[in-house]
Write a protein that holds these residues in place. Structure first.
Motif, PDB file in Angstrom:
ATOM      1  N   UNK A  41      38.140  36.928  -9.422  1.00  0.00           N
ATOM      2  CA  UNK A  41      39.380  36.686 -10.181  1.00  0.00           C
ATOM      3  C   UNK A  41      39.021  36.283 -11.595  1.00  0.00           C
ATOM      4  N   UNK A  42      39.968  36.492 -12.509  1.00  0.00           N
ATOM      5  CA  UNK A  42      39.736  36.138 -13.914  1.00  0.00           C
ATOM      6  C   UNK A  42      40.404  34.828 -14.295  1.00  0.00           C
ATOM      7  N   UNK A  43      41.436  34.442 -13.540  1.00  0.00           N
ATOM      8  CA  UNK A  43      42.121  33.173 -13.838  1.00  0.00           C
ATOM      9  C   UNK A  43      42.806  32.660 -12.583  1.00  0.00           C
ATOM     10  N   UNK A  44      42.845  31.325 -12.476  1.00  0.00           N
ATOM     11  CA  UNK A  44      43.603  30.686 -11.392  1.00  0.00           C
ATOM     12  C   UNK A  44      44.739  29.906 -12.051  1.00  0.00           C
ATOM     13  N   UNK A  45      45.965  30.172 -11.600  1.00  0.00           N
ATOM     14  CA  UNK A  45      47.126  29.492 -12.171  1.00  0.00           C
ATOM     15  C   UNK A  45      47.831  28.710 -11.070  1.00  0.00           C
ATOM     16  N   UNK A  46      48.183  27.464 -11.415  1.00  0.00           N
ATOM     17  CA  UNK A  46      48.940  26.613 -10.481  1.00  0.00           C
ATOM     18  C   UNK A  46      50.288  26.288 -11.101  1.00  0.00           C
ATOM     19  N   UNK A  47      51.281  27.145 -10.910  1.00  0.00           N
ATOM     20  CA  UNK A  47      52.583  26.914 -11.556  1.00  0.00           C
ATOM     21  C   UNK A  47      53.278  25.678 -10.969  1.00  0.00           C
ATOM     22  N   UNK A  48      54.172  25.081 -11.788  1.00  0.00           N
ATOM     23  CA  UNK A  48      54.925  23.916 -11.305  1.00  0.00           C
ATOM     24  C   UNK A  48      56.347  24.261 -10.897  1.00  0.00           C
ATOM     25  N   UNK A  49      56.815  25.440 -11.256  1.00  0.00           N
ATOM     26  CA  UNK A  49      58.202  25.792 -10.929  1.00  0.00           C
ATOM     27  C   UNK A  49      58.317  27.288 -10.671  1.00  0.00           C
ATOM     28  N   UNK A  50      59.428  27.647 -10.025  1.00  0.00           N
ATOM     29  CA  UNK A  50      59.685  29.068  -9.754  1.00  0.00           C
ATOM     30  C   UNK A  50      59.817  29.833 -11.078  1.00  0.00           C
ATOM     31  N   UNK A  51      60.418  29.169 -12.085  1.00  0.00           N
ATOM     32  CA  UNK A  51      60.576  29.850 -13.382  1.00  0.00           C
ATOM     33  C   UNK A  51      59.210  30.136 -14.003  1.00  0.00           C
ATOM     34  N   UNK A  52      58.290  29.211 -13.818  1.00  0.00           N
ATOM     35  CA  UNK A  52      56.955  29.449 -14.378  1.00  0.00           C
ATOM     36  C   UNK A  52      56.258  30.611 -13.644  1.00  0.00           C
ATOM     37  N   UNK A  53      56.480  30.704 -12.328  1.00  0.00           N
ATOM     38  CA  UNK A  53      55.931  31.849 -11.581  1.00  0.00           C
ATOM     39  C   UNK A  53      56.505  33.144 -12.164  1.00  0.00           C
ATOM     40  N   UNK A  54      57.824  33.129 -12.423  1.00  0.00           N
ATOM     41  CA  UNK A  54      58.485  34.338 -12.940  1.00  0.00           C
ATOM     42  C   UNK A  54      57.928  34.719 -14.310  1.00  0.00           C
TER      43      UNK A  54
END
Ligand SMILES: Cc1cc2nc3c(=O)[nH]c(=O)nc-3n(C[C@H](O)[C@H](O)[C@H](O)COP(=O)(O)OP(=O)(O)OC[C@H]3O[C@@H](n4cnc5c(N)ncnc54)[C@H](O)[C@@H]3O)c2cc1C
Length: 454
Positions: A41-54
């Motif tokens: 993988x090139x990046x790991x993201x841990x979003x805090x909200x559904x909007x951030x996932x979107x």
């Protein structure tokens, strides 16, 4: 986009702290044993909200960056392993309880909430959330939805999808949509909610779910029965099913699996025990007791049983130890989760042993007897590459025979990356065309968990 540039672009786009500084190795694997793939993988993201996932998914879509959703990483089919680089979306920070309505028997939770927390919340309010996959303390509700996870109590209560009335999902193009909701009935349009359940992160990311709950049974009573071997045990399971009794769980251990945990059984094993059936009766105080008596009668009918026991409370812990004990026999194992119509269970248990022997491997199985779901397992030494390759061939031969019995390649763990080529080889071309059409319609660029399922 180069990994470092990608991470820096994502940092500009997302909340501070959502993009991890580097790619830790734990994000490149799941819980699969001998056949565990290691991805990249090139990046790991841990979003805090559904909007951030979107926001993240929309950006990835417009920059052709692959996205791999990740829950607790307890999957056993390589589903959360990123095969084509890009971004791993770790859902661990989306764990809010958005609604809890005990009087309405329902809750809405975010996808990263551990399954065990869902159980506890329900229990503290006198309710039951029945799906109980084995790794509940590590797995997440979103991962359970994505794999449509089952467990021992699926026999009476059904798998995860039976308890989901609504989903919030981020589509492959980054739209945040609500599919269903708190309503218990909904037949308006195609059942898109069902389409996402069990889609293994290949159609979009689940960000939250509405769950229906049920009043908790007052009492749960366990029972075990032992038989000389598979034919007698499988016949007893048929007797229970034919009797019309509904145990909450109906499990089995074949001779090899029983031998692996015989020494730790919380009670006295009868001499000559070669097959075990575990059952649970639940319900009101008296109802559970009456049901357990009736189950004991059905399990010992025709003098098939060597003995019927009411074991100590530790029975389910003992049952949970089977997988680890079997793996430790030779050091490693290659485990499948095939399912057959329940009347073919006995044949499928014998076929597992025969197929393994034909490939020079010891084997055993255990599983959810009432659902015809077997953990067919080939034993091998850790790092034995030759045995691993024979186990893969044995699995292919097993799948062919299971399909001939009218069964499925996977009753629980999903297709992921491991069983994809078997699905493509064994399923009808017309069915594969429909599966591909669904994937193309919902993920036209093929960026959502690429290399999985279809
Ligand atoms: C000891 C042990 C016992 C187990 N017992 C059972 C059992 O009894 N029954 C059973 O069914 N399984 C069982 N499993 C398998 C596993 O726990 C289940 O498949 C579980 O549902 C996976 O959840 P997870 O959160 O760990 O998902 P992960 O392993 O992280 O991911 C699994 C799949 O779901 C996708 N995914 C995860 N989160 C999301 C999301 N929010 N949106 C979209 N896609 C997502 C991933 O991309 C991947 O394809 C067991 C595993 C272990 C290690």
């Amino acid at each position: 986009v180069k990994p470092r540039a990608l991470r820096s672009e994502l940092r500009k786009l997302l909340e501070p702290g959502s993009v991890l500084p580097d790619v830790a190795p734990l994000y490149l694997v799941d819980a699969a044993g001998a056949l565990g793939f290691v991805g990249s993988a090139d990046a790991i993201v841990r979003p805090v909200s559904a909007h951030e996932v979107a926001t993240l998914v929309a950006w990835c879509d417009s920059h052709d960056v692959p996205v791999t959703p990740r829950g607790g990483g307890t999957g056993l089919s390589g589903g959360a392993v990123p095969l084509e680089g890009g971004v791993v979306v770790d859902m661990v920070r989306l764990r809010r309880v958005r609604a809890l309505d005990p009087l309405q028997w329902r809750m809405q939770v975010e996808a990263g909430l551990p399954t065990g927390e869902v159980h506890r919340l329900a229990r503290e309010n006198g309710l039951l959330y029945p799906p109980d996959p084995g790794a509940s303390e590590q797995s997440q509700l979103g991962g359970n939805v994505a794999t449509n996870a089952g467990g021992p109590h699926a026999f009476k209560y059904g798998v995860t999808g039976a308890w989901v009335t609504g989903l919030e999902v981020v589509t492959a193009s980054g739209d945040l949509v609500q599919l269903g909701g708190a309503t218990r009935k909904d037949v308006a349009g195609y059942d898109l909610r069902r389409l996402f359940i069990g889609s293994e992160g290949t159609l979009g990311i689940v960000t939250a779910a509405w769950l229906r709950l049920t009043p908790a049974p007052e009492r749960r009573l366990a029972l075990t029965a032992f038989y000389p071997g598979t034919p007698e045990g499988a016949a007893a399971i048929q007797q229970v099913i034919g009797s019309g009794l509904v145990p909450a769980a109906l499990e089995y251990l074949d001779p090899g699996a029983l031998a692996a945990v015989a020494a730790t059984y919380p009670g006295q094993l009868p001499v000559g025990a070669g097959f075990a059936v575990l059952a649970e009766a639940d319900g009101g105080h008296d109802e559970a007791l009456t049901l357990r008596e009736a189950l004991a009668d059905a399990l010992s009918d025709g003098a098939l049983a060597l003995e019927c026991h009411v074991p100590a409370d530790a029975l389910w812990r003992w049952r949970d130890s089977v997988s680890g004990a079997v793996a430790s026999i030779l050091g490693s194992k290659f485990s499948e989760d095939v399912a057959v119509p329940v009347d073919r269970l006995g044949e499928a248990i014998e076929i597992t042993i025969e197929v393994a022997a034909a490939h020079g491997l010891p084997a055993c199985s255990w599983g959810h007897a009432g659902d015809g779901n077997l953990h067919s397992t080939f034993l091998l030494a850790a790092g034995d590459v030759d045995a691993l390759s024979r186990a893969e061939d044995a699995a292919a031969a097993l799948f062919a025979q299971i399909r001939a019995l009218g069964g499925s390649l996977s009753g629980e763990h999903g297709i992921g990356s491991f069983k994809r080529h078997h699905l493509l080889a064994m399923h009808d071309p017309a069915e594969l065309r429909l599966l591909r059409a669904v994937k193309r319609a919902l993920d036209p660029k093929g960026l959502m968990n690429p290399g999985k399922v279809i």
